[in-house]
Write an enzyme that holds these catalytic residues in place. Sequence first.
Site, mmCIF file in Angstrom:
data_model
loop_
_atom_site.group_PDB
_atom_site.id
_atom_site.type_symbol
_atom_site.label_atom_id
_atom_site.label_comp_id
_atom_site.label_asym_id
_atom_site.label_seq_id
_atom_site.Cartn_x
_atom_site.Cartn_y
_atom_site.Cartn_z
ATOM 1 N N HIS A 124 36.230 48.506 34.021
ATOM 2 C CA HIS A 124 34.892 48.149 33.530
ATOM 3 C C HIS A 124 34.445 49.106 32.427
ATOM 4 O O HIS A 124 33.868 48.691 31.423
ATOM 5 C CB HIS A 124 33.859 48.268 34.660
ATOM 6 C CG HIS A 124 34.083 47.377 35.829
ATOM 7 N ND1 HIS A 124 34.427 47.851 37.078
ATOM 8 C CD2 HIS A 124 33.995 46.030 35.946
ATOM 9 C CE1 HIS A 124 34.539 46.837 37.911
ATOM 10 N NE2 HIS A 124 34.295 45.720 37.252
ATOM 11 N N GLN B 150 31.053 32.639 43.679
ATOM 12 C CA GLN B 150 32.496 32.758 43.452
ATOM 13 C C GLN B 150 33.239 33.304 44.665
ATOM 14 O O GLN B 150 34.426 33.595 44.577
ATOM 15 C CB GLN B 150 32.788 33.562 42.183
ATOM 16 C CG GLN B 150 32.489 35.039 42.245
ATOM 17 C CD GLN B 150 32.656 35.689 40.876
ATOM 18 O OE1 GLN B 150 31.781 35.595 40.018
ATOM 19 N NE2 GLN B 150 33.762 36.364 40.650
ATOM 20 N N GLY C 56 38.039 41.596 30.973
ATOM 21 C CA GLY C 56 39.352 42.222 31.091
ATOM 22 C C GLY C 56 40.464 41.188 31.207
ATOM 23 O O GLY C 56 40.273 40.106 31.780
ATOM 24 N N VAL D 120 43.757 47.546 32.910
ATOM 25 C CA VAL D 120 43.923 48.989 33.170
ATOM 26 C C VAL D 120 44.557 49.160 34.553
ATOM 27 O O VAL D 120 44.142 48.512 35.524
ATOM 28 C CB VAL D 120 42.569 49.732 33.090
ATOM 29 C CG1 VAL D 120 42.784 51.243 33.255
ATOM 30 C CG2 VAL D 120 41.869 49.452 31.758
HETATM 31 O O1 PAF Z 1 35.124 39.565 36.604
HETATM 32 C C1 PAF Z 1 34.087 39.681 37.280
HETATM 33 O O2 PAF Z 1 33.696 40.784 37.683
HETATM 34 C C2 PAF Z 1 33.279 38.433 37.619
HETATM 35 O O3 PAF Z 1 34.102 37.357 37.865
HETATM 36 C C3 PAF Z 1 32.209 38.114 36.566
HETATM 37 C C4 PAF Z 1 32.837 37.747 35.226
HETATM 38 C C5 PAF Z 1 31.264 39.292 36.391
HETATM 39 C C6 PAF Z 1 31.384 36.894 37.015
HETATM 40 O O4 PAF Z 1 30.731 37.145 38.220
#
Ligand code: PAF
Length: 305
Positions: free
Chosen positions: A25, A49, A135, A164
């Site tokens: 990140h 998700q 990423g 990474v």
């Molecule tokens: O990659 C992530 O951390 C998540 O899938 C995202 C893109 C922040 C969407 O919730």
Amino acid sequence: MAEARAQAGGLVGLVPTMGFLHEGHLSLMERAVAECDQTMATLYVNPLQFEDPADLARYPSDPDRDLALAEACGVDLMVVPGPEEMFPSRPLTGVTVAGIGERLEGEFRPGHMDGVATVVTRLLAGLQPHRAYFGRKDAQQLALIARLVQDLGFPVEVVGCPLVREVDGLALSSRNVLLGARRAEALALSIGLMLAADRFDRGERRATVLEAAVRSAVPEDALEYVRLCEAATMTPATIAEGETVLVAAARFGSVRIIDNVHLVADHHGASADRGVRLGRPSLLYGSEGTMTAREQAMEPPGGAA
Ligand code: PAF
């Protein structure tokens, strides 16, 4: 979010996250800060998700640490929307990216890719960045977002950034802290992908052979899938030509991890992008009393949790 957007001026970059930040990140944030006038990052653990409520419940979280890390990277605005701001009621509108969102992760995690597409659409609509950074670790997610931005006409440039890896090669993920003593076993996935990348570098282009290299390293009962795909569409490829990605997912105990290597073979030559590797243990394991990545990697498989 409207207030946050009103505060941001010039070329605005966005780094969407679900928090529990790691160097993956931070590399997105550093890049956004270097390339944009103002950088916003979001911290929102998106329930849409998570197909398994238990997985959502144990998703690691430490917002204070995240805010300090993002600030140290130079992020101008950390947006932490509450559930009522994101979705005041359960959304009746969902975003589905046909094909790209249905295969692989879409198959093994029903609803997951639609949940990602819907929340990213919501963030792009609410924050209206000029650039959004993601990423390459989530190769399918990146392809999905690039396509939804194209299809829905968002005036945003999607920027894919290098994957990474931890010191020993494990792809960085906030979930790595949940692996516990199984972390050493989980290394098999990156080891298998590195074997495949080495074969690619030596001229191998057949999907069956590259996929078999991964299978040779990962126990059959752990591996969910390994597949060579075209990078932009995530459709299965039989030969690693043009831009392809060898993607894989495996489950170690109750923790599921994904990883990939990006393969490019064209008239300029061939290169396997394995991502970048940290030179020291990840800050994921940095808090006092927590095992370092290296110590965890040395734990015997099946050792004490
Ligand atoms: O990659 C992530 O951390 C998540 O899938 C995202 C893109 C922040 C969407 O919730």
